[in-house]
Scaffold this active site. Structure first.
Site, PDB file in Angstrom:
ATOM      1  N   LEU A   1       0.978  -1.253  -0.035  1.00  0.00           N
ATOM      2  CA  LEU A   1       0.078   0.000  -0.008  1.00  0.00           C
ATOM      3  C   LEU A   1       0.955   1.181  -0.090  1.00  0.00           C
ATOM      4  O   LEU A   1       1.764   1.265   0.884  1.00  0.00           O
ATOM      5  CB  LEU A   1      -0.793  -0.089   1.260  1.00  0.00           C
ATOM      6  CG  LEU A   1      -1.822   1.075   1.289  1.00  0.00           C
ATOM      7  CD1 LEU A   1      -3.434   0.833   1.757  1.00  0.00           C
ATOM      8  CD2 LEU A   1      -1.355   2.345   1.855  1.00  0.00           C
TER       9      LEU A   1
ATOM     10  N   GLY B   1      -0.692   8.447  -0.996  1.00  0.00           N
ATOM     11  CA  GLY B   1      -0.338   9.686  -2.036  1.00  0.00           C
ATOM     12  C   GLY B   1       0.095   9.179  -3.409  1.00  0.00           C
ATOM     13  O   GLY B   1       1.225   9.788  -3.936  1.00  0.00           O
TER      14      GLY B   1
ATOM     15  N   GLY C   1       4.946   9.068  -5.617  1.00  0.00           N
ATOM     16  CA  GLY C   1       4.046   8.011  -5.504  1.00  0.00           C
ATOM     17  C   GLY C   1       3.653   7.334  -6.443  1.00  0.00           C
ATOM     18  O   GLY C   1       3.548   5.963  -6.249  1.00  0.00           O
TER      19      GLY C   1
ATOM     20  N   TYR D   1       8.168  22.252   7.073  1.00  0.00           N
ATOM     21  CA  TYR D   1       8.426  21.115   6.395  1.00  0.00           C
ATOM     22  C   TYR D   1       9.724  20.464   6.768  1.00  0.00           C
ATOM     23  O   TYR D   1       9.656  19.143   7.083  1.00  0.00           O
ATOM     24  CB  TYR D   1       8.600  21.331   4.832  1.00  0.00           C
ATOM     25  CG  TYR D   1       8.886  20.222   3.970  1.00  0.00           C
ATOM     26  CD1 TYR D   1       8.006  19.497   3.735  1.00  0.00           C
ATOM     27  CD2 TYR D   1      10.145  20.073   3.391  1.00  0.00           C
ATOM     28  CE1 TYR D   1       8.218  18.431   2.960  1.00  0.00           C
ATOM     29  CE2 TYR D   1      10.440  19.015   2.623  1.00  0.00           C
ATOM     30  CZ  TYR D   1       9.221  18.115   2.253  1.00  0.00           C
ATOM     31  OH  TYR D   1       9.440  17.031   1.591  1.00  0.00           O
TER      32      TYR D   1
END
Length: 226
Positions: free
Chosen positions: A5, A8, A14, A151
């Protein structure tokens, strides 16, 4: 068959991770906030599921419909709306942390029952050299001129989170990857690496067997020393 799995997974790093792991023979579940944006990864052969890492009910629903899981790639992330100190608020920082750090906690905790049943459970958390103090303070590194506070804070937390998960779950391979300065929406596609180069570390860590490292931070060149 290895079931993976990826959060994103609808675009950029991704999507490329999904493509490469499908090519490696994995069954890929591509998780994203809006499944209507999943046509590209569907075309590759992935199964698309709705999953918003900031919404516990969404996370729980996605895993309730998943019979097995061997590899989890926590790729979903945001860069935030505020970067430097001017205009920075606790709320702006919290919004980035909610996705980039707490989102990993929500998804990983939901995944643990399935991962514990796997013969070779693997977790890869996509971090960044922007969360690595040695890179932020060295003019020779791409990360040095980055002013972003939320970030950088979030990615530093992702690296620490990875180490602590690995210590708590020694039977799993749990590592963090650094995509490097890759051309994505986050930097206006100014990065000098392709998305394939930017997913080298993530893919390599996703393909680890039980003898592989755990609790480490890797770039495409290998382990980043502490």
């Amino acid at each position: 068959m290895t079931t993976t799995l990826i959060t994103g997974a609808n675009k950029s790093l991704g999507l490329e991770t999904a493509r490469r792991l499908l090519d490696a023979g994995h069954t890929v579940v591509a998780a994203m906030r809006d499944p209507a944006k999943g046509d590209a990864v569907r075309a590759l052969g992935a199964r698309v599921v709705q999953l918003d890492v900031t919404d516990q009910a969404s996370v729980d629903a996605a895993f309730a419909d998943l019979p097995e899981l061997d590899v989890l790639v926590n790729n979903a992330g945001v860069i935030g709306d505020v970067h430097g100190v001017d205009g920075l608020t606790a709320e702006a920082a919290a919004a980035v942390l909610d996705t980039n750090v707490l989102g990993i906690v929500r998804v990983t905790q939901a995944a643990l029952p399935l991962l514990r049943r796997s013969a070779n459970p693997v977790v890869v958390n996509v971090a960044s050299g922007v969360g690595w103090p040695r890179f932020l303070t060295d003019p020779a590194h791409d990360e040095f001129p980055v002013p972003s506070v939320p970030y950088a804070l979030s990615k530093a937390a992702v690296i620490a989170l990875t180490v602590q998960y690995a210590k708590n779950l020694p039977g799993m391979r749990i590592n963090a990857s650094d995509p490097g300065y890759t051309a994505t929406d986050f930097n206006g596609h100014s990065g000098h690496q392709t998305v394939t180069e930017g997913t080298d570390a993530t893919v390599a860590l996703a393909l680890l067997d039980q003898d592989g490292p755990t609790g480490e931070f890797h770039s495409r060149a290998g382990r980043i020393d502490y």
